[in-house]
Design a protein around this motif. Structure first.
Motif, PDB file in Angstrom:
ATOM      1  N   LYS A 193      -6.833  -7.424   1.629  1.00 50.24           N
ATOM      2  CA  LYS A 193      -6.195  -7.001  -0.571  1.00 50.24           C
ATOM      3  C   LYS A 193      -5.266  -8.731  -0.605  1.00 50.24           C
ATOM      4  O   LYS A 193      -5.280  -9.062  -1.410  1.00 50.24           O
ATOM      5  CB  LYS A 193      -5.760  -6.499  -1.026  1.00 50.24           C
ATOM      6  CG  LYS A 193      -5.349  -6.247  -2.643  1.00 50.24           C
ATOM      7  CD  LYS A 193      -4.341  -4.710  -2.564  1.00 50.24           C
ATOM      8  CE  LYS A 193      -4.732  -5.288  -3.985  1.00 50.24           C
ATOM      9  NZ  LYS A 193      -3.154  -4.246  -4.756  1.00 50.24           N
ATOM     10  N   LEU A 194      -4.598  -9.105   0.526  1.00 47.42           N
ATOM     11  CA  LEU A 194      -3.561  -9.645   0.453  1.00 47.42           C
ATOM     12  C   LEU A 194      -4.281 -11.332   0.500  1.00 47.42           C
ATOM     13  O   LEU A 194      -3.757 -12.158   0.009  1.00 47.42           O
ATOM     14  CB  LEU A 194      -1.588  -9.834   1.355  1.00 47.42           C
ATOM     15  CG  LEU A 194      -1.301  -9.083   0.727  1.00 47.42           C
ATOM     16  CD1 LEU A 194      -0.200  -8.241   2.274  1.00 47.42           C
ATOM     17  CD2 LEU A 194      -0.180  -9.057  -0.497  1.00 47.42           C
ATOM     18  N   CYS A 195      -5.250 -10.759   1.560  1.00 49.17           N
ATOM     19  CA  CYS A 195      -5.518 -12.363   1.883  1.00 49.17           C
ATOM     20  C   CYS A 195      -6.560 -13.296   0.457  1.00 49.17           C
ATOM     21  O   CYS A 195      -6.851 -13.932  -0.324  1.00 49.17           O
ATOM     22  CB  CYS A 195      -6.686 -12.194   2.773  1.00 49.17           C
ATOM     23  SG  CYS A 195      -5.941 -12.015   4.371  1.00 49.17           S
ATOM     24  N   ALA A 244       4.065  -9.971   7.242  1.00 49.11           N
ATOM     25  CA  ALA A 244       4.952 -10.046   5.573  1.00 49.11           C
ATOM     26  C   ALA A 244       5.344 -11.198   5.887  1.00 49.11           C
ATOM     27  O   ALA A 244       5.739 -11.279   4.314  1.00 49.11           O
ATOM     28  CB  ALA A 244       6.112  -9.093   6.452  1.00 49.11           C
ATOM     29  N   ASP A 245       6.034 -11.607   6.251  1.00 48.95           N
ATOM     30  CA  ASP A 245       7.214 -12.787   6.229  1.00 48.95           C
ATOM     31  C   ASP A 245       6.003 -13.860   5.907  1.00 48.95           C
ATOM     32  O   ASP A 245       6.378 -14.239   4.664  1.00 48.95           O
ATOM     33  CB  ASP A 245       7.313 -13.391   7.570  1.00 48.95           C
ATOM     34  CG  ASP A 245       8.833 -12.981   8.001  1.00 48.95           C
ATOM     35  OD1 ASP A 245       8.836 -11.505   7.003  1.00 48.95           O
ATOM     36  OD2 ASP A 245       9.399 -12.593   9.490  1.00 48.95           O
ATOM     37  N   TYR A 246       4.592 -13.822   6.050  1.00 49.97           N
ATOM     38  CA  TYR A 246       3.681 -15.104   6.137  1.00 49.97           C
ATOM     39  C   TYR A 246       3.025 -14.975   4.150  1.00 49.97           C
ATOM     40  O   TYR A 246       3.097 -15.708   3.822  1.00 49.97           O
ATOM     41  CB  TYR A 246       2.104 -15.363   6.434  1.00 49.97           C
ATOM     42  CG  TYR A 246       1.809 -16.126   6.246  1.00 49.97           C
ATOM     43  CD1 TYR A 246       1.077 -17.137   6.918  1.00 49.97           C
ATOM     44  CD2 TYR A 246       0.333 -15.370   5.623  1.00 49.97           C
ATOM     45  CE1 TYR A 246       0.066 -18.368   6.686  1.00 49.97           C
ATOM     46  CE2 TYR A 246      -0.981 -16.351   5.535  1.00 49.97           C
ATOM     47  CZ  TYR A 246      -0.943 -17.264   5.664  1.00 49.97           C
ATOM     48  OH  TYR A 246      -1.184 -18.374   5.701  1.00 49.97           O
ATOM     49  N   PHE A 247       3.294 -13.417   4.144  1.00 53.71           N
ATOM     50  CA  PHE A 247       2.960 -13.502   2.352  1.00 53.71           C
ATOM     51  C   PHE A 247       4.181 -13.079   1.838  1.00 53.71           C
ATOM     52  O   PHE A 247       3.885 -12.768   0.430  1.00 53.71           O
ATOM     53  CB  PHE A 247       2.358 -11.859   2.761  1.00 53.71           C
ATOM     54  CG  PHE A 247       0.656 -12.225   2.900  1.00 53.71           C
ATOM     55  CD1 PHE A 247      -0.167 -13.234   2.256  1.00 53.71           C
ATOM     56  CD2 PHE A 247      -0.238 -11.634   4.261  1.00 53.71           C
ATOM     57  CE1 PHE A 247      -1.443 -14.000   2.614  1.00 53.71           C
ATOM     58  CE2 PHE A 247      -1.448 -11.611   4.016  1.00 53.71           C
ATOM     59  CZ  PHE A 247      -1.543 -12.780   3.613  1.00 53.71           C
ATOM     60  N   GLY A 248       5.119 -12.910   1.780  1.00 53.60           N
ATOM     61  CA  GLY A 248       6.163 -13.025   1.170  1.00 53.60           C
ATOM     62  C   GLY A 248       6.525 -11.102   1.235  1.00 53.60           C
ATOM     63  O   GLY A 248       7.739 -11.279   0.254  1.00 53.60           O
ATOM     64  N   VAL A 249       6.285 -10.408   1.721  1.00 53.65           N
ATOM     65  CA  VAL A 249       6.444  -9.175   1.288  1.00 53.65           C
ATOM     66  C   VAL A 249       7.051  -8.099   2.288  1.00 53.65           C
ATOM     67  O   VAL A 249       7.303  -9.006   3.665  1.00 53.65           O
ATOM     68  CB  VAL A 249       5.067  -8.293   0.873  1.00 53.65           C
ATOM     69  CG1 VAL A 249       4.046  -9.171  -0.321  1.00 53.65           C
ATOM     70  CG2 VAL A 249       3.867  -8.502   2.552  1.00 53.65           C
ATOM     71  N   THR A 250       7.829  -6.634   1.773  1.00 53.96           N
ATOM     72  CA  THR A 250       8.415  -6.168   3.100  1.00 53.96           C
ATOM     73  C   THR A 250       6.914  -5.452   4.098  1.00 53.96           C
ATOM     74  O   THR A 250       5.834  -5.062   3.886  1.00 53.96           O
ATOM     75  CB  THR A 250       9.265  -5.188   2.797  1.00 53.96           C
ATOM     76  OG1 THR A 250       8.094  -4.194   2.123  1.00 53.96           O
ATOM     77  CG2 THR A 250      10.012  -5.565   1.290  1.00 53.96           C
TER      78      THR A 250
END
Length: 65
Positions: free
Chosen positions: A8-10, A48-54
């Protein structure tokens, strides 16, 4: 669940799974296997770091973007 959240994030960010793997240093085809196996904590952190989420967001049944 984590694979669905990553996919979903991708889609939201316009990033392919292959690009995500390349840019985070995760092995080719590794993320796709998370549908049937568990990822390492280190790899979950990288995504998580790549997408800026926890990490919690990636593991959640109802993630927030």
């Amino acid at each position: 669940m984590i694979l669905d959240n990553i996919m979903k994030l991708c889609k939201e960010k316009g990033v392919s799974i292959a690009r995500l793997e390349r840019e985070t240093g995760i092995g080719n085809g590794t993320v796709a296997r998370w549908g049937t196996s568990s990822p390492t904590v280190d790899n979950v952190r990288k995504v998580a770091d790549y997408f800026g989420v926890t990490v919690d967001n990636l593991l959640s049944e109802t993630p927030t973007s």
